[in-house]
Structure formats: C-alpha cells, structure tokens
Scaffold this motif. Structure first.
Motif, PDB file in Angstrom:
ATOM      1  N   GLN A  72       0.847  -1.197   0.000  1.00  8.27           N
ATOM      2  CA  GLN A  72       0.000   0.000   0.000  1.00  8.27           C
ATOM      3  C   GLN A  72       0.883   1.249   0.000  1.00  8.27           C
ATOM      4  O   GLN A  72       0.614   2.213  -0.702  1.00  8.27           O
ATOM      5  N   TYR A  73       1.960   1.214   0.818  1.00  9.42           N
ATOM      6  CA  TYR A  73       2.872   2.353   0.910  1.00  9.42           C
ATOM      7  C   TYR A  73       3.386   2.740  -0.479  1.00  9.42           C
ATOM      8  O   TYR A  73       3.447   3.913  -0.831  1.00  9.42           O
ATOM      9  N   HIS A  74       3.771   1.702  -1.271  1.00 15.38           N
ATOM     10  CA  HIS A  74       4.295   1.980  -2.612  1.00 15.38           C
ATOM     11  C   HIS A  74       3.181   2.038  -3.668  1.00 15.38           C
ATOM     12  O   HIS A  74       3.475   2.095  -4.863  1.00 15.38           O
ATOM     13  N   CYS A  75       1.920   1.964  -3.222  1.00 19.55           N
ATOM     14  CA  CYS A  75       0.750   2.030  -4.117  1.00 19.55           C
ATOM     15  C   CYS A  75       0.791   0.931  -5.178  1.00 19.55           C
ATOM     16  O   CYS A  75       0.276   1.126  -6.295  1.00 19.55           O
ATOM     17  N   ASP A 110      -0.798  -1.858  -5.124  1.00 24.48           N
ATOM     18  CA  ASP A 110      -2.150  -2.370  -5.366  1.00 24.48           C
ATOM     19  C   ASP A 110      -2.883  -1.474  -6.370  1.00 24.48           C
ATOM     20  O   ASP A 110      -3.535  -1.955  -7.297  1.00 24.48           O
ATOM     21  N   VAL A 111      -2.725  -0.162  -6.194  1.00 25.19           N
ATOM     22  CA  VAL A 111      -3.377   0.777  -7.117  1.00 25.19           C
ATOM     23  C   VAL A 111      -2.787   0.628  -8.521  1.00 25.19           C
ATOM     24  O   VAL A 111      -3.526   0.557  -9.515  1.00 25.19           O
TER      25      VAL A 111
END
Lengths: 535, 535
Positions: B493-496, B498-499
């Motif tokens: 999530q920190y490195h995005c 998933d997005v």
C-alpha cells in the motif's frame, strides 16, 4: 485593521531604536521583494516589517495597479512602482470573474470542462503577470538601478511568476514564502519535495492522510493530472518567456528550483505529517499575536452575550457581498442561536438580521478570536484566519470557496476542530446545526485547544524562524548545504527508471538464455534418446 | 576527559541551584534510559546531564557488565543495575573478535562470505542483548518497581534492542537517539524515513549524493540486500522474543515504529541533503563545546610547535593498540612532518617515535581541536570526533575502521575537508602526503571553516533542540502530530502497488476488449464482403 497606525508605530520604533546590528556582525542587508497581492501580502508584510525592525532595507517591486499593497502611505519599505498597462478595476473585474466561476459555475461542470474554463480565466491573470514582468525586464534603466543597489536577497512567492527571473537577472539568491500550489505541483516538480501518494494527499484534492484504496487511486490520478496541466498549460508560455529574457534555453520550473529556501505558511498543527526537505521550513501562523483589547462599543456588545458567548463571522477580504437570498438565509440562521454574532460584511444589511447579530465593515479578527467569550468562528477558511483560530483554540464552521480554502477546511475537519458547509447548498438549519455542534460538542473545543498547544509549543516562534533563514541566506549568500542533489537528476534518473529498466532487461536476458540452454539440452538429450532407441 | 570532576561540578550545580521548574509549569519529569555502551553512552550522557540540570530525575538501566557506563561512581543519575550472566571480559573479548574480523578479515572476503561471518559474530552480541533483556522482562519485581515509579518517558537507542519493549511493558512513550543503522534500514523500514535511492546513499555503502548510473544501481542493490538481511536474519529472532513477552504477535520493527521522536546525531553540515520526517530531528554535535585551556605541560608542548602548529591523532576509545609494525610505520611518518604531534595511544611506545611526537594515554581532544595551533586531526572517524573537528573547523586525515566510520569519512571527503587512508594498505609516505595535503592545500581548511560556520549558525543549539523534543514528549505524552500515516500502511500500500496493479489490469482489460472488438468487427466486415462477393 489599522495598518497605518501599526506601521507608523513600528517605523517610529525603528527610527528611535538605534540598532547596532542585524546579524550580530554589524552588517545590515538589502532585501528586494516580489510580492503577491491580497492575503499573501498581508502575511508577507509582517515578515518584511520584522526585517525592517532588525535594520534591513526593504524594497518592494509593486505594480501600479494592485489590491492591498498601499505604496502611497507612510511605510518602512521603499516602493519601486512598476507602471503596468492595466488598471486596478481591470484586475478586480478579472478576480470577480474568477470568483464567480469558482463559486457558481465550477460545481456544475465536469473536471475537464471546469479545467478548460479555469485555464481560460487564468490566461487573463497570466497576461497581467507578464505585463508586470515586462515592466521590469524590458526596462534596462530599472534593471541597472536595481543592480547598482547590490541587493543581498530577493523574497518572492512562486504563485506570482517573475520574482525568480528578476533574481536571476540580478544574480542574487532568492527565498520563497507561500502556502501551496495546487497538487503541490511546484513544490514537488520544481522544489524536489517528495510526496508519496499513499499517505500525502495532493493539496486541493480534498483528501486526508488516511486514504482508502479508491482515495489513493484518486490521489495518484490527481497528482498526474496536475503534473500534465502545469507542464503543458500553465508553465509552457512562461518557460519560453524566461528563455527569451535570459537568452538561454530554460524553464520556469528549473528557475524556480533555484530557490534557496521555501518558507511554507503552515506547521504540523495543520499539516498531515509528511516527508520534507531541509530547505523547506514550515512557518505557519507567523502573523498570529496575543489578542489586544477591543474597541469599547464592541467590548460592550461582546460582554452582553453573557454565558452564551459570541460567534465571529467573516468570509475574508475577497468576498464582500453575498446574493440577497444567501445573506437573508444566513442572517435568519444566526438570529436563532443564543450567542451574539459579530459579522464582517460589506453588502446590504439583510432584512432577517436578528437582534443578536451586528454587521461590521471591518472587525479586529485576531483580537475577537482571542477574546475569552468567543465560542466559534464562521470562516471561508483562508490560511491567515485558520491560523488565528488555531492560535486561540477556537472551533470552526468552515464555508470554503476557492484556492486553498477547501483544503484548509478539510485539514481542520480531519483534525476534529471544524464542521464544513457548502455555500451553494446549505440551508439555515445546516448553519444552526453546525454552530451548535462545534459549540456544544466538547470534542471540537478540546481538539482546537490541543492544536493551539502544539502551535504554541515550538522550539522557536515561526516568525523568528522565517527571519532566521532569510538572514542566513543573506549571511552565507545562499543555503546550498540544504539543497538536495535531486535537482541534478532527470525525472527518470530521479525515479531510477533507467536502473530498473537495466535490471529488468538483464533479468529477462538471463531467463531467456537459461530457457534456451534448457531447450538446447532437452533437445540434445531427446536426440541421444532417439538415437539410442533407433540403435 | 575528567568525567568524574565534570559530573561532580554539574551535580553540585544541580543541588545548589534550586530549580523552580522544568517545563515552565513547575512539573519535573521522570526519565528512564536504555543506553548503548561506548561512544553512544558518552554522547547520550550529555543529554541526560542536561535533563538532570533542568530538574528531571534520570534512571539508567545498566547491565552489570559494560564498558563505559560507570554506575559505581558519584553521578546525577540513579542506576538500576541489571545482573547479567556475562562478564565485562566476555563482552570485551566479543568486541575484540568483532574488531579483528572487521579490520583484518573482512577486506579479504566476498560480500556474502563477509556477511556470513558478521552474522555469526553478531549472534554473540544478540545473545548478550537477550540476556540483558531477560534481566528486566523476566523480573516481575523489577517491572512492578519501574511501573510504580510512573516514568514519563524512556530514552533508547535502536541499536540496543529492548528499550522499546520495556517502554511497551510500562506503557510509556519513548524517544530514540542514535547515529544510524546500516543502510538506514531501521530508519526506513521501521521509522518510515523516505530514502529515494537516486540521491540518498545508503549509509555504510560508501557513496555520496552524486551517483553515476552504476553507483545508483549499487545503491539500490545495497538497500535491497540490507532489507533482506535485517528482515530475515537480524530481526527474526527478536520479533519472536517481543511477541512472546508481549503475549501478542508483533515484530521488533513494528515496536520500533512507535518511537515518538528519532534524534539523529548528525546535521546538514555533515549529511547530504535528503528528505526526512517531522519526527526526525538532526542534533549532531550536541556534545561540542568551546575549547578549555590545556594542562600546562601540554600547552607548553603545543606552543613549542611555532608557526608549524600541531597535529592531533586519536583512533578512538575502541582501538588501544596497533600491531608493532603498524605503530612503527605510523610513528616514522609522523617523525618526518614539521608539526608537533599529540598521539593518544595506549600500546607499547614505537621505536621509531620522533622528537616531535608525544604519546598520551588520554588527550583532551575537544580542547586540542579548538586550540589555535591545531592544523589537522588524524582520526578513525567516529561521529563524536568528526563533530569536534567540524565545530572547530579542523581538516581531517581519516583512517576509518568499522561501523559508521567509513561512511563518516566518505561524507567529510565529499565535503572537501578530509583525505582518507586505509589502515591495511597505507605506507608511511601516504600518511605524510595526506597530512601535507590537508595542511598545505588551503581548500581543506576553507571547507572545514565553511562547515564549522554552518554548524554554528543554526536557529537553536543541537543540545537545546534534543532536550526540547524530549521535554515535549513528556509534556504532551507523545508527539503523535508528527507521526506519518505511513505506519498504518502495508509495504505494497505504501508503494501504491495495489493501485498500480489495478490500473495496469484495467488498462490491459481495456486494450484486450478493444482488440477483440476490432477483430470481431473485421471478421464481420470480412464475412459481409465474402457474402457480397458470393452473391
């Protein structure tokens, strides 16, 4: 505000107080200023007054047509008036167009339609900015005069292009002071400020630092859109202008990246904790001061509120009037609360005005917010007002309109000291409910007091920090030791995309060769097997 | 150093000076300390002495076997001695093993062979650390006693696991003070400190902030290797230990991430400018002070150097002896320079010692570096010594050995105030050349003075800043407003990631559908054409 009296007092202090030194070394500096109008100027003026008080000579380059930079009255600053071909009326009309678009048209448009309109309106401002720049860079006599003055430093605001160009022409270091750019685009792309999109919400995106999956996606897309918009629309013309003036290919962003310090007008009482760089200093609330006594009539009215206390109401210096319908609705709501209300409003007195509400052309906002009877602050959410509320620990009902205001109120909401209303859709009951909530639900006051404590409990006052770093740049002719090496990298080097591409290519080649080798071996074995079988 | 006299003086000051308050509120705090030995303790002690002087009660948890934490002499601190099953001799022997490995074996090994050996030696320290932790967490009476004391804060060093665990057990906030972890791994993975590998060199990687393509690749790989090493080797056992003690699944890194503040023992005079977080404060050189007069005999010797001046030489508190061959080589080199040399050395007096060189068991290093006759400093590059050289503006000949020393010298080299030598390979002439360079090439002195000016020209002294933030955490029971929301995110999530994965999948699906549609249309058209032709 009684700026004239204030300035006169400080100026007299300056003259009377025979100052021995500015930097402890006996040398005073010369500061050139490229200001931005309106609330930006109100904030910057305090820094400049402090610099004046410390013995520095301050010269402000001011366009002949402007809103709040009064260059004709008595002042501790020297003004170099730039004759511009537009009038104050043209400027005000453009501002009103912009406000109308933002307040009434944008909410009914899609992102792209809205952006197209914003870009069109912004073109008017760009034209005026360029005319202001022309009045300096196309005036060799003025440039020569400024060169002769041997300024130590230029103070500018990245929202008004030109300051960094003048600094380049004069070959002097420059320092920025401002609140933000949409999507932190200037800070990120030109200043090198890192902003991991997973927990650093793009300013004006309306998000907080705790984002869901969808919000993180929105944030990434918002960052990307802003980058394209700034690079392809806002900056393109300016980059050509800068290249023409400097006589070498450059960009606005590259020139902005040479700022020695970025003095940001917020602090961690307001900001969501985020990474920053050593040449970024957060000096929010530098204009805040303890409350002074109110004018007698006002104090009497405030005292008459009894235990219910008062509500302070202002929509800032840019909104003087509401539509008649809106002002009546607002006045009706205010008439139904037990508090007394002091409303700064220049429009026609609403018919529904209650006995508990008094309308003023101007109010001593900071002194009112610091009054012990004050229970709540209804505000448009300008940074200056927000910081006065934080300083005095007063809960907020926010009715944001444009620029940083929606973002400011989003921060205050997330920190639990504000309720937000929408000017376009709100009803009288919404305003009453919002006021009742922030006044009667104790968590709002508690959070406001917590933020106030954080604001007051800093190692050094924000104004002193701002002045320290400005003087530091003058003393050392820059602050290169705070400037990250990121400025030397291209965007793909910065993100190490070249290294990653190389490593991926290398890994792919290794896998390819391994597979080929395997295939080759298998075939070889297969052939041997076949041969054996055949034998 | 005469620590006993210093402490006694400060202690008397404390008793005599009836202090009214610590935080301006009349309340003094109670501080618990989980120290790290050797130079870490020497630095921390100064912070603790300042806290004592300001009226706070300081209790230090100290293992019965340690190097420099003298818990038996008169002191302003209360010591809670932790009975550990190892002796000072075992500890010293382990340290010597470690030094031998680092100095003489590692240079001849590959990265993986070296790391395997380091991990083996580190296991001995881990065992001792665990025994120290056991002496607290397995001692319910001590825990109850500490709980009863109602400490306001714990000060710890992330290099000595256990501090954060004790803070968790006592449910009190904690603050870190330290220099670095290899590859900034703890600061990055546990503290959330961003470190873009394109311009932030991993500490102990020996790189600067200006990296070539290959160096950026090395840097990325070094970061990745350190992450794996810490996660899979150093932290695994500790995470189990912490989970067992706290009775819930957790990790060492997660617990470390709860630190309210990270007080880092460097500043921008030393660091390459890099992004950091609001709960990281750079307080390097907090121990530095103006020079005091030298002992009479030493002053006479220094004065006898005439215009050539003196060279100060120390390899720190961990290296007492060199091999006979090395010490003779060094002494021979020193005998051939025109300066007088003051050498801190506990080994056998070298046969080649020149008349210009005097050997001392102990030297007042800071006072010597601040002496106007001092021309250069030969040092192993410990952070404390480096900062004394920066404070007084003295060029350096660095002979780094282990831990942060190679990195410290790399910084000083990059900033132009040091020349580096390798203890294993250097010859007498190299030392002579290096000394001549830093003494006679004026750029070294100029750069040293520039860094000294930067160090002295801070808004607030580093010791005052360290104490301010420690007291802040006590006043507010934490500093949550400075803690980034990154701690709530998983690594992907920190490195995005998933997005990004979603967006890529979405784009791929869109392309796939578009292609399929095209194919379908083409086929359809093809069929119609065929039909038409057939008709």
């Amino acid at each position: 505000m009684r700026p004239a009296a204030m300035v006169l007092k400080k100026w007299l202090l300056l003259v009377l107080w025979v100052q021995e030194c500015c930097w402890g070394s006996g040398a005073c500096g010369k500061v050139l200023v490229w200001p931005t109008d309106a609330s930006h100027w109100l904030n910057l003026k305090l820094v400049l007054e402090e610099l004046s008080l410390r013995g520095h000579a301050v010269t402000v380059l001011v366009p002949s047509a402007n809103l709040l930079i009064d260059y004709e009255s008595f002042s501790p600053f020297t003004f170099e008036v730039l004759p511009v071909p537009f009038t104050k009326e043209t400027f005000t009309a453009a501002l009103e167009d912009f406000l109308r678009l933002w307040l009434y048209e944008l909410p009914n448009l899609s992102y792209w339609e809205g952006m197209a309109k914003v870009v069109k309106v912004m073109a008017v401002f760009t034209e005026m900015s360029k005319q202001t720049c022309d009045s300096v860079v196309l005036n060799p006599r003025l440039i020569a005069k400024l060169r002769q003055e041997e300024f130590d430093l230029l103070i500018s605001d990245p929202l008004s292009p030109g300051g960094e160009l003048v600094a380049e022409l004069l070959e002097i270091p420059f320092v920025y002071t401002f609140r933000f750019s949409e999507g932190n685009t200037m800070e990120r792309l030109c200043g090198g400020l890192p902003a991991p999109p997973s927990y650093v919400p793009a300013i004006a995106g309306g998000l907080t630092d705790r984002m869901s999956f969808v919000e993180r996606m929105k944030n990434i897309i918002f960052y990307a859109l802003q980058d394209v918009l700034f690079h392809q629309v806002f900056w393109r013309e300016w980059s050509q202008y800068y290249s023409d003036v400097l006589g070498r290919p450059t960009t606005l962003c590259e020139t902005m990246g040479k700022a020695e310090m970025w003095l940001i007008r917020t602090y961690w009482d307001f900001e969501f904790p985020r990474p920053f760089l050593p040449n970024f200093e957060f000096v929010g609330g530098l204009h805040c001061q303890p409350a002074k006594p109110l004018p007698e009539e006002m104090e009497e009215f405030v005292q008459s509120s009894g235990e219910h206390g008062i509500v302070v109401f202002s929509l800032g210096s840019m909104i003087n009037n509401l539509t008649e319908e809106k002002s009546n609705m607002v006045a009706l709501a205010l008439s139904q609360i037990p508090q007394k209300v002091l409303w700064r409003y220049k429009g026609r007195k609403p018919d529904t005005l209650g006995a508990n509400t008094r309308v003023y052309d101007w109010i001593p906002q900071n002194d009112l917010l610091g009054h012990p009877k004050t229970k709540a602050f209804i505000t448009h959410g300008g940074t200056n007002g927000i910081y006065e509320a934080i300083y005095h620990g007063i809960p907020i009902v926010g009715i944001p309109m444009f620029a940083d205001q929606p973002d400011n109120i989003a921060h205050m909401k997330a920190k639990g000291m504000a309720v937000e209303l929408d000017l376009n859709t709100m009803k009288a009951q919404d305003l009453i409910d919002a006021l009742n909530t922030v006044i009667n639900n104790s968590s709002y006051k508690e959070n406001a007091m917590r933020l106030s404590q954080i604001h007051h409990d800093q190692p050094m006052k924000p104004l002193d920090r701002a002045v320290f770093w400005i003087e530091f740049v003058m003393r050392h002719k820059g602050a290169k030791h705070l400037r990250p090496a990121a400025h030397q990298l291209t965007w793909y080097q910065y993100h190490c995309l070249d290294v990653l591409a190389f490593l991926v290519a290398w890994a792919a080649a290794a896998v390819f060769i391994a597979v080929k080798c395997c295939c080759f071996c298998c075939k070889k074995c297969g052939r041997i097997d076949k041969k054996k079988k055949m034998e």
